[in-house]
Motif scaffolding. Structure first.
Motif, PDB file in Angstrom:
ATOM      1  N   ALA A 371       0.844  -1.198   0.000  1.00 58.55           N
ATOM      2  CA  ALA A 371       0.000   0.000   0.000  1.00 58.55           C
ATOM      3  C   ALA A 371       0.875   1.243   0.000  1.00 58.55           C
ATOM      4  O   ALA A 371       1.484   1.578   1.017  1.00 58.55           O
ATOM      5  CB  ALA A 371      -0.926  -0.002   1.217  1.00 58.55           C
ATOM      6  N   ALA A 372       0.947   1.926  -1.149  1.00 54.18           N
ATOM      7  CA  ALA A 372       1.739   3.161  -1.281  1.00 54.18           C
ATOM      8  C   ALA A 372       3.159   2.930  -0.768  1.00 54.18           C
ATOM      9  O   ALA A 372       3.580   3.491   0.244  1.00 54.18           O
ATOM     10  CB  ALA A 372       1.071   4.298  -0.520  1.00 54.18           C
ATOM     11  N   SER A 373       3.911   2.093  -1.478  1.00 57.11           N
ATOM     12  CA  SER A 373       5.223   1.649  -0.994  1.00 57.11           C
ATOM     13  C   SER A 373       6.195   2.806  -0.787  1.00 57.11           C
ATOM     14  O   SER A 373       7.025   2.769   0.133  1.00 57.11           O
ATOM     15  CB  SER A 373       5.831   0.640  -1.974  1.00 57.11           C
ATOM     16  N   ALA A 374       6.131   3.855  -1.625  1.00 57.12           N
ATOM     17  CA  ALA A 374       7.033   4.997  -1.452  1.00 57.12           C
ATOM     18  C   ALA A 374       6.784   5.676  -0.110  1.00 57.12           C
ATOM     19  O   ALA A 374       7.728   6.044   0.603  1.00 57.12           O
ATOM     20  CB  ALA A 374       6.848   5.992  -2.595  1.00 57.12           C
ATOM     21  N   TYR A 375       5.511   5.837   0.251  1.00 61.13           N
ATOM     22  CA  TYR A 375       5.177   6.429   1.552  1.00 61.13           C
ATOM     23  C   TYR A 375       5.554   5.485   2.689  1.00 61.13           C
ATOM     24  O   TYR A 375       5.922   5.924   3.778  1.00 61.13           O
ATOM     25  CB  TYR A 375       3.686   6.760   1.615  1.00 61.13           C
ATOM     26  N   LEU A 431      -4.464   5.132   2.471  1.00 62.23           N
ATOM     27  CA  LEU A 431      -3.778   6.416   2.569  1.00 62.23           C
ATOM     28  C   LEU A 431      -4.473   7.489   1.738  1.00 62.23           C
ATOM     29  O   LEU A 431      -4.668   8.624   2.189  1.00 62.23           O
ATOM     30  CB  LEU A 431      -2.328   6.258   2.109  1.00 62.23           C
ATOM     31  N   TYR A 432      -4.868   7.133   0.517  1.00 66.06           N
ATOM     32  CA  TYR A 432      -5.402   8.142  -0.400  1.00 66.06           C
ATOM     33  C   TYR A 432      -6.826   8.551  -0.045  1.00 66.06           C
ATOM     34  O   TYR A 432      -7.220   9.696  -0.279  1.00 66.06           O
ATOM     35  CB  TYR A 432      -5.314   7.635  -1.837  1.00 66.06           C
ATOM     36  N   LEU A 433      -7.618   7.643   0.557  1.00 63.66           N
ATOM     37  CA  LEU A 433      -8.927   8.049   1.063  1.00 63.66           C
ATOM     38  C   LEU A 433      -8.773   8.998   2.246  1.00 63.66           C
ATOM     39  O   LEU A 433      -9.540   9.955   2.397  1.00 63.66           O
ATOM     40  CB  LEU A 433      -9.737   6.814   1.471  1.00 63.66           C
ATOM     41  N   LYS A 462      -9.278   7.985  -6.964  1.00 61.98           N
ATOM     42  CA  LYS A 462      -8.384   7.857  -8.106  1.00 61.98           C
ATOM     43  C   LYS A 462      -7.718   9.187  -8.436  1.00 61.98           C
ATOM     44  O   LYS A 462      -6.523   9.247  -8.739  1.00 61.98           O
ATOM     45  CB  LYS A 462      -9.172   7.348  -9.311  1.00 61.98           C
ATOM     46  N   VAL A 463      -8.492  10.278  -8.371  1.00 64.97           N
ATOM     47  CA  VAL A 463      -7.939  11.604  -8.649  1.00 64.97           C
ATOM     48  C   VAL A 463      -6.906  11.981  -7.600  1.00 64.97           C
ATOM     49  O   VAL A 463      -5.834  12.510  -7.919  1.00 64.97           O
ATOM     50  CB  VAL A 463      -9.073  12.655  -8.705  1.00 64.97           C
ATOM     51  N   VAL A 464      -7.206  11.702  -6.337  1.00 64.45           N
ATOM     52  CA  VAL A 464      -6.273  12.022  -5.248  1.00 64.45           C
ATOM     53  C   VAL A 464      -4.986  11.218  -5.408  1.00 64.45           C
ATOM     54  O   VAL A 464      -3.876  11.748  -5.253  1.00 64.45           O
ATOM     55  CB  VAL A 464      -6.930  11.747  -3.881  1.00 64.45           C
TER      56      VAL A 464
END
Length: 651
Positions: A371-375, A431-433, A462-464
């Motif tokens: 889940a959002a590996s960079a973060y 994370l994105y929600l 998706k936009v976020v």
């Protein structure tokens, strides 16, 4: 293709040692079947056969079909095991990529060399790669490419039987489009368009042409993939593995898990022996596969919700005959995020006997994505607990509110262990929600009510994600503004697009100041290195990447175009000895993160192979891991432990 000396005409006494007839025969073969025509430089068709006293003009071959339909440089799966990657003999102490060999059985040269050697990057002059633990890295890549695959016949047969219905609902493009000539179809569309005044007022010809080309390309892709799957259905095959300059793993060709949904659904792991499962283990693995199928339909915040959704729909379809059940499954797939993978996992879990189900649970690939590996990496390096929880790197104990009355539980659920039931109730963070909810609060006090309403109406997860995932990789405000304009279009002005992009950037700095500062620090290190006239070094225990971006200058040259029979000027970019400070600065953080990401992926493969004694099937798509339901439980624990072992590697 290498020259062979068996193609010489034995009757041709004048044929020298280097003359061969293979090329001539091939050209004549193509000409006889009207695949090519012969033209002079002026464009007139001439007879290629010389007559007495007649000197032929320079002749060119022109294709009678659209050359864009050719699968140029197509890399196919191998039906013979690829060569293991290994260090060449008599290598120096410092091992580079030139000292490694393996992969495809054939050797390649020229332009093809970059596609089939260990390093896939084309801009090889920018990077110098040093392998610090070459043997371990070669073992990982050899393990990945030694995994055997086979075609999922259940899915292939399902698509064949129901292809008309799949085309009718829009999951596949009409197969007849794959046979159309692009030029003729485009000319026909133009003719119809300019004769219809109503259509001309509603849409531009360029939009229609672009849509036509996309549909034709999609139809050809789908037809080719299904034809390829039919060709390979009786074979076991392999997918050679390569890496880029950061160590990220890639595959060649079109039939692998880096490709689109249709390609992914047709692949199964293949092994000769499978571990035996008792009744409880079988039920547990079926629950895993059921959850995986549901997640290919849409996202759920608990595994229990995904499992319950699957059971409900499974029970509805189970009561109907096969043809009605097929239609119900296709209707569900229409709304799925990955329709063909959803169909594949449903068929593997439902329409098989118990004996075949055990085999299927060992063959069907389950996807476990970071889940959002960079973060995740940034949160670990900075010990940011909040972001660690939002990316599920740190478990969150939030299952107390679970109400079993909301769920339709089947008899098989009651046979699961308490630990497995607890895992199904575990709540997953997004994370994105979370970013979406907090971004709306951030924007509400900074925008006019009418503009805020417009932005709120179009702000989806998706936009976020499209705004904030690339941001950590160095996406600029200007580039973000362009993306925002694609979402909101004329509803907002260009000034509003840029303002929203600026506010998104401000929100990111407000929400994650430590991450923003670390990104700036890494980029400034790269800029300082370039300013001081030195390269940028990225290191992991496996690989050290030496980055050296150089400025280039434009140079125009004149060439003769054999298609249009005209001379035209082209612009080339010639590298100089001046370091490109700007490019070095903006790329340092992203390359740093991607290299850490690549190291984590390799380490997970290495540990999973060790824990399961090489029995677990494994495939990686960057930070996405695929294995069977039998071994899926190992991956999250191994992934977390690899993070614990990570240190900044400075040697």
């Amino acid at each position: 293709m290498k020259k062979t000396r068996t193609m010489k005409d034995p009757k041709d006494k004048k044929a020298s040692r280097g003359n061969f007839l293979f090329g001539v025969c091939l050209v004549e073969f193509m000409h006889e079947r009207n695949l090519i025509v012969y033209n002079t430089i002026s464009g007139s068709v001439i007879d290629i056969y010389k007559k007495d006293g007649y000197k032929a003009l320079k002749t060119y071959a022109s294709c009678t079909f659209d050359i864009r339909s050719l699968p140029l440089r197509l890399n196919l799966p191998m039906i013979y095991k690829p060569l293991d990657w290994k260090i060449k003999k008599n290598t120096p102490t410092t091992i580079t990529l030139n000292d490694i060999e393996g992969g495809y059985l054939n050797s390649f040269s020229g332009e093809l060399y970059n596609s089939f050697r260990l390093l896939t990057s084309h801009d090889v002059s920018t990077f110098y790669i040093i392998l610090k633990n070459a043997e371990a890295m070669c073992n990982v890549l050899s393990q990945l490419q030694s995994q055997v695959f086979e075609i999922n016949r259940n899915v292939l047969d399902f698509i064949k039987v129901n292809r008309n219905r799949l085309e009718e609902v829009g999951l596949l493009v009409d197969r007849r489009l794959s046979k159309l000539n692009i030029q003729k179809a485009s000319d026909k569309l133009r003719s119809l368009y300019f004769n219809d005044e109503v259509v001309k007022k509603e849409i531009s010809i360029n939009s229609l042409l672009n849509d036509l080309l996309k549909r034709l390309q999609q139809a050809r892709y789908e037809d080719f993939i299904l034809t390829l799957a039919c060709s390979y259905k009786d074979y076991k095959f392999y997918l050679p593995a390569f890496v880029d300059f950061r160590g990220r793993i890639y595959r060649a060709g079109v039939l692998h898990f880096h490709e689109r949904d249709l390609s992914k659904c047709l692949l199964l792991f293949s092994k000769d022996k499978y571990p035996q499962l008792d009744k409880k283990e079988l039920l547990s693995k079926r629950a895993h596969l059921a959850c995986a199928a549901a997640y290919k339909y849409k996202k759920f915040d608990t595994y229990m919700k995904s499992y319950n959704w699957y059971i409900k729909n499974h029970n509805k379809m189970k009561k109907n005959p096969l043809d009605i059940s097929d239609n119900m499954l296709i209707e569900l797939a229409r709304k799925a995020s990955d329709p063909f993978q959803f169909i594949a996992k449903y068929l593997s879990n439902d329409r098989v006997t118990d004996d075949n189900r055990i085999v299927g649970l060992n063959k069907v690939p389950l996807s476990q994505d970071a889940a959002a590996s960079a973060y995740q990496i940034m949160s670990y390096l900075l010990l940011n607990i909040e972001i660690g929880k939002l990316t599920n790197l740190i478990p969150s104990q939030e299952d107390e509110d679970f109400d079993s009355d909301e769920y339709l539980i089947d008899d098989e659920y009651d046979l699961l262990s308490e630990d497995e039931k607890s895992q199904l109730k575990y709540k997953l963070k997004d994370l994105y929600l979370s970013f979406k909810e907090e971004l709306l609060k951030f924007l509400k006090s900074r925008l006019e009510p009418n503009k805020y309403s417009i932005i709120q109406s179009g702000l989806t997860r998706k936009v976020v994600k499209k705004r904030f995932m690339p941001l950590i990789y160095g996406k600029t405000v200007h580039a973000m503004s362009t993306d925002i304009s694609e979402v909101y279009g004329s509803m907002l002005s260009k000034k509003d697009h840029y303002k929203m992009a600026t506010l998104c950037n401000e929100f990111f700095i407000h929400k994650c100041p430590d991450i923003a500062n670390l990104m700036n620090l890494l980029n400034l290190i790269g800029w300082l290195s370039a300013y001081m006239g030195t390269s940028v070094y990225y290191g992991t225990p496996y690989i050290t990447t030496v980055q050296d971006y150089m400025r280039s200058k434009k140079a125009e040259i004149s060439i003769y175009d054999r298609v249009s029979y005209k001379r035209r000027r082209v612009t080339l970019r010639v590298p100089t000895l001046d370091r490109d400070k700007r490019k070095t600065k903006v790329s340092t953080c992203v390359n740093f993160i991607h290299q850490k990401d690549a190291y984590i992926a390799m380490k997970v493969v290495e540990k999973l192979t060790s824990v399961t004694n090489g029995d677990a099937p494994i495939y990686t798509v960057h930070d996405n891991f695929r294995t069977s339901a039998v071994y899926a439980k190992h991956v999250p624990f191994i992934y977390t432990n690899v993070f614990i072992e990570i240190t900044l590697y400075n040697k």
